[in-house]
Design a protein around this motif. Structure first.
Motif, short mmCIF file in Angstrom:
data_model
loop_
_atom_site.label_atom_id
_atom_site.label_comp_id
_atom_site.label_asym_id
_atom_site.label_seq_id
_atom_site.Cartn_x
_atom_site.Cartn_y
_atom_site.Cartn_z
N GLY A 72 0.75 -1.31 -0.02
CA GLY A 72 0.00 -0.12 0.06
C GLY A 72 0.88 1.38 0.14
N ILE A 73 2.11 1.05 -0.42
CA ILE A 73 2.81 2.41 -0.43
C ILE A 73 3.32 2.59 -1.82
CG2 ILE A 73 5.18 3.24 0.28
CD1 ILE A 73 4.98 1.69 2.87
N ASP A 74 2.99 4.04 -2.46
CA ASP A 74 2.96 4.32 -3.64
C ASP A 74 4.40 5.22 -3.63
OD1 ASP A 74 2.74 4.87 -6.57
OD2 ASP A 74 1.89 6.60 -5.74
N GLU A 75 5.42 4.67 -4.30
CA GLU A 75 6.57 5.33 -4.65
C GLU A 75 7.07 5.01 -5.78
OE1 GLU A 75 8.92 7.16 -2.66
OE2 GLU A 75 8.13 6.90 -0.95
N LYS A 76 7.83 6.18 -6.45
CA LYS A 76 8.31 5.92 -7.67
C LYS A 76 9.90 5.41 -7.53
CE LYS A 76 5.23 8.36 -10.06
NZ LYS A 76 4.09 7.81 -9.80
N GLU A 77 10.40 4.94 -8.52
CA GLU A 77 11.71 4.26 -8.39
C GLU A 77 12.89 5.86 -8.48
OE1 GLU A 77 15.03 1.88 -11.10
OE2 GLU A 77 13.06 1.62 -11.88
N ALA A 78 12.61 6.78 -9.13
CA ALA A 78 13.50 7.75 -9.00
C ALA A 78 13.38 8.47 -7.61
CB ALA A 78 12.91 8.89 -10.11
N ASN A 79 12.28 8.26 -6.99
CA ASN A 79 12.26 9.09 -5.72
C ASN A 79 12.79 8.05 -4.43
OD1 ASN A 79 10.40 10.97 -6.64
ND2 ASN A 79 8.53 10.04 -5.70
N ILE A 80 12.96 6.67 -4.74
CA ILE A 80 13.78 5.69 -3.92
C ILE A 80 15.11 5.85 -4.14
CG2 ILE A 80 14.36 3.26 -3.55
CD1 ILE A 80 11.41 2.76 -4.14
N ARG A 81 15.44 6.06 -5.53
CA ARG A 81 17.10 6.26 -5.91
C ARG A 81 17.52 7.68 -5.19
NH1 ARG A 81 19.44 3.61 -9.62
NH2 ARG A 81 17.45 2.98 -10.54
N ASN A 82 16.77 8.56 -5.36
CA ASN A 82 17.10 9.90 -4.55
C ASN A 82 17.30 9.79 -3.09
OD1 ASN A 82 17.25 11.04 -6.95
ND2 ASN A 82 15.22 12.01 -7.02
N LYS A 83 16.41 9.06 -2.46
CA LYS A 83 16.35 9.12 -0.88
C LYS A 83 17.33 8.34 -0.46
CE LYS A 83 11.19 9.06 -0.16
NZ LYS A 83 10.13 8.41 0.28
N LEU A 84 17.60 7.24 -1.22
CA LEU A 84 19.00 6.40 -0.95
C LEU A 84 20.18 7.14 -1.08
CD1 LEU A 84 17.70 2.64 -1.44
CD2 LEU A 84 17.79 4.00 0.73
N SER A 85 20.30 7.67 -2.11
CA SER A 85 21.66 8.40 -2.53
C SER A 85 21.94 9.68 -1.55
CB SER A 85 21.59 9.06 -3.85
OG SER A 85 20.86 10.13 -4.23
N ARG A 86 20.76 10.37 -1.24
CA ARG A 86 20.92 11.57 -0.06
C ARG A 86 20.91 10.81 1.05
NH1 ARG A 86 16.17 13.80 -2.75
NH2 ARG A 86 15.45 13.24 -1.11
N GLY A 87 20.44 9.97 1.44
CA GLY A 87 20.21 9.26 2.83
C GLY A 87 19.14 10.25 3.63
N LYS A 88 18.29 10.70 2.89
CA LYS A 88 17.24 11.55 3.67
C LYS A 88 15.95 10.83 3.40
CE LYS A 88 19.19 15.86 4.07
NZ LYS A 88 19.38 16.29 5.20
N PHE A 89 15.77 10.05 4.49
CA PHE A 89 14.32 9.41 4.55
C PHE A 89 14.05 9.10 5.94
CE2 PHE A 89 17.56 6.15 3.46
CZ PHE A 89 17.66 5.26 4.49
N SER A 90 12.71 8.89 6.02
CA SER A 90 12.15 8.73 7.44
C SER A 90 12.32 7.33 7.92
CB SER A 90 10.62 8.88 7.56
OG SER A 90 9.99 8.03 6.92
N ALA A 91 12.45 7.15 9.17
CA ALA A 91 12.55 5.84 9.86
C ALA A 91 11.35 4.94 9.31
CB ALA A 91 12.45 5.92 11.29
N ALA A 92 10.21 5.54 9.41
CA ALA A 92 8.97 4.98 8.80
C ALA A 92 9.18 4.15 7.25
CB ALA A 92 7.88 5.90 8.91
N PHE A 93 9.79 4.93 6.70
CA PHE A 93 10.24 4.55 4.89
C PHE A 93 10.91 3.47 5.28
CE2 PHE A 93 13.02 4.62 1.40
CZ PHE A 93 12.20 4.29 0.58
N MET A 94 12.11 3.43 5.82
CA MET A 94 12.91 2.37 6.11
C MET A 94 12.25 1.13 6.71
SD MET A 94 16.79 2.53 8.09
CE MET A 94 17.95 0.96 7.83
N LEU A 95 11.51 1.40 7.50
CA LEU A 95 10.86 0.02 8.00
C LEU A 95 9.82 -0.39 7.15
CD1 LEU A 95 9.97 1.22 11.74
CD2 LEU A 95 11.64 -0.52 11.00
N ALA A 96 9.25 0.29 6.27
CA ALA A 96 8.40 -0.15 5.13
C ALA A 96 9.22 -0.82 4.29
CB ALA A 96 7.54 1.22 4.66
N CYS A 97 10.26 -0.31 3.57
CA CYS A 97 11.15 -1.19 2.88
C CYS A 97 11.70 -2.32 3.53
CB CYS A 97 12.44 -0.12 2.58
SG CYS A 97 11.96 1.35 1.28
N LEU A 98 12.11 -2.60 4.58
CA LEU A 98 12.65 -3.85 5.10
C LEU A 98 11.43 -4.74 5.16
CD1 LEU A 98 14.72 -2.28 8.15
CD2 LEU A 98 15.53 -3.32 5.85
#
Length: 73
Positions: free
Chosen positions: A37-63
Motif C-alpha cells: 500500500g505504499i506508492d513510490e516512484k523508482e526515481a524517488n527511492i533512488r534519490n532518497k537512498l543516494s541522499r540518505g534523507k528518508f524517515s524511519a517509517a520509510f526504512m521500516l516499510a522497505c525492510l
C-alpha cells in the motif's frame, strides 16, 4: 557524537545492503512497496537512498516489503 550526515549515510548503507542481500532492485522495491500500500516512484527511492534523507517509517516499510526480519548493526 556522529554528525547527522554520518547517521544518514549509515541508514542508507544499511538499507542498500539489505536490498543487495535480498537481490532486490529499486524497481522491484517499488512493486513490493505497492503490494503493502505504499506508492513510490523508482526515481524517488533512488534519490532518497543516494541522499540518505528518508524517515524511519520509510526504512521500516522497505525492510518489511523485502521481508527482512532482523538487522545487525
Amino acid at each position: 557524537m556522529a554528525e547527522k550526515t554520518d547517521w544518514e549515510a549509515r541508514a542508507a548503507n544499511l538499507l542498500k545492503a539489505e536490498l543487495k542481500r535480498k537481490g532486490v532492485t529499486y524497481s522491484q522495491l517499488v512493486e513490493k512497496l505497492a503490494e503493502i500500500g505504499i506508492d513510490e516512484k523508482e526515481a524517488n527511492i533512488r534519490n532518497k537512498l543516494s541522499r540518505g534523507k528518508f524517515s524511519a517509517a520509510f526504512m521500516l516499510a522497505c525492510l518489511q516489503a523485502i521481508e527482512v526480519s532482523s538487522l545487525t548493526l
